[in-house]
Write an enzyme that holds these catalytic residues in place. Structure first.
Site, PDB file in Angstrom:
ATOM      1  N   HIS A  11      35.079  48.548  27.630  1.00 55.39           N
ATOM      2  CA  HIS A  11      35.554  48.457  29.012  1.00 55.39           C
ATOM      3  C   HIS A  11      36.052  49.816  29.491  1.00 55.39           C
ATOM      4  CE1 HIS A  11      38.712  46.701  31.963  1.00 55.39           C
ATOM      5  NE2 HIS A  11      37.524  46.586  32.528  1.00 55.39           N
ATOM      6  N   HIS A  52      37.742  53.718  38.635  1.00 61.50           N
ATOM      7  CA  HIS A  52      37.921  52.279  38.875  1.00 61.50           C
ATOM      8  C   HIS A  52      38.574  51.953  40.210  1.00 61.50           C
ATOM      9  CE1 HIS A  52      40.002  48.390  38.691  1.00 61.50           C
ATOM     10  NE2 HIS A  52      38.962  48.003  37.991  1.00 61.50           N
TER      11      HIS A  52
HETATM   12  O1  G3P Z   1      32.839  44.229  34.655  1.00 61.62           O
HETATM   13  C1  G3P Z   1      33.952  43.749  33.945  1.00 61.62           C
HETATM   14  C2  G3P Z   1      35.189  44.329  34.515  1.00 61.62           C
HETATM   15  O2  G3P Z   1      35.020  45.713  34.573  1.00 61.62           O
HETATM   16  C3  G3P Z   1      35.514  43.826  35.878  1.00 61.62           C
HETATM   17  O3  G3P Z   1      36.777  44.142  36.245  1.00 61.62           O
HETATM   18  O4  G3P Z   1      38.467  45.430  37.418  1.00 61.62           O
HETATM   19  O5  G3P Z   1      37.877  46.052  35.107  1.00 61.62           O
HETATM   20  O6  G3P Z   1      36.290  46.500  36.948  1.00 61.62           O
HETATM   21  P1  G3P Z   1      37.367  45.613  36.437  1.00 61.62           P
HETATM   22 MG    MG Z   2      34.615  47.372  35.876  1.00 67.82          MG
END
Ligand code: G3P
Ligand code: MG
Length: 248
Positions: A11, A52
């Site tokens: 992630h 992000h």
């Molecule tokens: O794609 C999974 C996750 O990245 C979605 O949430 O807020 O971490 O981008 P976020």
């Molecule tokens: Mg994401």
């Protein structure tokens, strides 16, 4: 005995260890053995940048909305431990041949520029099968599908699985991505019946990993790739994004 299968998707790289969405974070995820990695992109000043939030304060030493800035300003910032905000091309250069890449279209207007980057890289020999393009912004996904009929798409469904399944069907998507709190056995079964992979985020604790696996989830976004890899197998290595028939 072979480990049970659960795809490990780093992630924002390996954000439990390194500044999120930086090349350093992605290198860490690769070093830990993540089969796939996930990043977030915005289109700013004609370039795709990897970050992000829609604002700069949390992850950089800059200020203001990402989309209001010049590319030069964004590149002058420290995104943690001296890292720069990477471009999508830099990320692709780093992960090429080493991992599957989930590009999450975070900002508006990201689909067409992403399709162009994908097409350019594929022409230069990058394996198109490494890409999975996802978004909460369903309009961007529709535009991405129009721009690239063959690209693998993932629908970020939030807590609205039913809506997500409908869109996934219309788009011919590969996967549906859900917050782990919204995952249950019935929903996973429904997605599988529709031919979709189910990926859950953000799963870091052993007990949550076990629960996701028990529900039939196919993969998890995790800040700590090593926690997934020590317990779960990644298939035979031939497909970056294994389908339900590609597993050993
Ligand atoms: O794609 C999974 C996750 O990245 C979605 O949430 O807020 O971490 O981008 P976020
Ligand atoms: Mg994401």
């Amino acid at each position: 005995m072979a480990k049970p299968f659960l795809l490990c998707i780093g992630h924002r790289g390996a954000m439990g260890h390194e500044p999120e969405n930086t090349l350093r974070s992605l290198r860490k995820a690769l070093a830990l053995g993540a089969k796939c990695v996930e990043i977030d992109v915005y289109h700013v000043d004609g370039r795709l940048v990897v970050i992000h939030d829609d604002r700069l304060e949390r992850t950089t030493n800059g200020a203001g909305f990402v989309m209001d800035q010049s590319f030069a300003y964004l590149r002058s910032l420290d995104a943690g431990l001296g890292e720069r905000i990477p471009t999508l091309e830099e990320v692709c250069g780093l992960v090429d041949g080493k991992a599957g890449l989930n590009i999450e279209l975070k900002g508006p207007g990201t689909s067409l520029p992403t399709a162009l980057v994908v097409a350019r890289l594929a022409q230069a020999g990058f394996d198109r099968d490494a890409f999975l393009v996802s978004s909460f912004n369903h309009r961007e996904l529709e535009l991405m599908r129009q721009a690239d009929p063959g690209i693998r798409l993932g629908v970020l469904a939030g807590t609205h699985l039913e809506q997500g399944l409908g869109l996934a069907e219309r788009l011919g998507a590969f996967s549906v991505h859900l917050p782990m709190e919204a995952v249950n056995r019935a929903g996973v079964g429904q997605a599988h019946d529709n031919g979709l992979m189910v990926y859950a985020y953000t799963v870091n604790r052993a007990s949550d990993l076990a629960r996701m696996h028990a529900y039939g989830v196919d993969g998890v976004f995790t800040n700590y790739p090593e926690r997934v890899l020590e317990r779960y197998g990644q298939g035979d290595g031939s497909a970056w994004w294994p389908g339900r028939d590609d597993r050993t």
